[in-house]
Write a protein that holds these residues in place. Structure first.
Motif: not given
Ligand code: NAD
Length: 309
Positions: A213, A156, A204, A183, A209-210
């Motif tokens: 992850e 991040l 974002m 999250w 995000r995927e």
């Protein structure tokens, strides 16, 4: 402060190096069933003390050498080979923990010792070690998702162009493939992730995000493919946890301890306050319904694996 490390392979050695460099301990004892390896590691690390803090580092021939330890770190057992999951190590490493924990307990003060578990699959090993040691769950602590949380914060940080120190974010549940990225609780400089991204004009979306992850969950696999094992990250995670305990810092770390009773018993990672006596308090994080469902699934996986040992 005297600590002992059981299992001095890649991880145990990295832990010893990192702990030695904190200057917080006066004595480190290394024990491995491969005595030659433990003695060589003690010798090498001992020479390194000439360049830093004066820590007494020795190899023990047997468990009597760990007597007087305040903290015992267990990093023994098989590691993942390329393509293996942590769960593939279950049976082998459960036997390692069964071998080690009773012998450790014969040589430490049960009223004050803290066990730190590193061996994978981590959460199941914490449950087994707590059961065998009969210590209060607050003093049988697995590094849990500390490393996964560190990976999330650094990924991040790169994307948001801020220091990882300014990001509060947690990976919950299993230290394994079912870990859950929370999250909903991420804050950056006190702002929600959404608000920070809005102010910094950073996108974002769901695909990003995927992707994050994926990299958090698969970091260990990628490192193992590249260098055969992982050790630097976990070495630093253990010494950070040790610092938190030694200094009674009450910092919040995602460690794994046993909680719940009966059929609900499970060890998994949640944000927990850590002090001199181990875990002081566990927080209930803010989660979306989907994150709560994923965490329940993670708990079921850990419990199912524990029932196999
Ligand atoms: P390694 O093979 O390099 O070293 C393991 C050491 O354990 C060896 O020296 C071996 O002789 C010793 N050992 C095995 N059984 C023993 C016993 N019964 N008594 C005493 N010593 C024994 O492995 P590694 O890369 O150091 O990994 C160690 C463990 O740490 C693995 O289970 C690995 O998956 C785990 N790990 C956990 C994390 C985490 O985040 N929790 C991260 C990295 C690795």
């Amino acid at each position: 402060m005297k600590i002992s490390i059981i299992g001095v392979g890649s991880v145990g050695s990295a832990v010893a190096t990192s702990v030695k460099n904190t200057g917080l301990v006066h004595e480190i004892v290394l024990y491995d069933r491969d005595g030659v390896r433990a003695r060589a590691a003690a010798e090498d690390l001992g020479h390194a003390t000439a360049f830093g803090f004066d820590v007494k580092i020795s190899a023990a021939n047997n468990y009597r050498g760990i007597r007087g330890s305040d903290i015992v770190i267990i990093s023994a057992g098989a590691n993942q080979r390329p393509g293996q999951t942590r769960t593939d190590l279950l049976e082998n490493n459960a036997n390692v923990i069964r071998d080690i924990v009773p012998r450790v307990m014969e040589n430490v003060d049960p009223k004050r010792v803290i066990l730190i578990l590193v061996t994978n699959p981590l959460d199941v090993m914490v449950m087994l070690a707590q059961k065998l040691s009969k210590l209060p769950p607050a003093r049988v602590i697995g590094t849990g998702t500390m490393l996964d949380t560190a990976r999330l914060r650094t990924i991040l940080a790169r994307g948001l162009s801020v220091s990882p120190q300014s990001i509060h974010s947690y990976v919950l549940g299993e230290h394994g493939d079912s870990s859950v990225i929370d999250w909903s609780s991420i804050t950056v400089g006190g702002l929600s992730l959404e608000e920070f991204c809005h102010q910094a004009r950073i996108q974002m979306n769901a695909t990003i995000r995927e992707n994050i992850e994926y990299h958090v969950r698969n970091a260990a696999y990628e490192i193992i493919r590249g260098r055969g094992a992982t050790w630097d990250g976990i070495g630093s995670a253990v010494s950070d946890l040790l610092r938190c305990i030694t200094n009674d810092e009450h910092r919040i770390l995602t460690v794994s301890i046993v909680a719940g009773t009966g059929a609900h018993t499970c060890a998994m990672s949640l944000p927990r306050v850590i002090g001199a006596n181990g875990v002081v308090m566990t927080l209930t994080p803010k989660m979306s319904p989907a994150e709560s469902t994923a965490l329940r699934r993670s708990v079921k996986i850990i419990q199912k694996n524990f029932s196999r040992v």
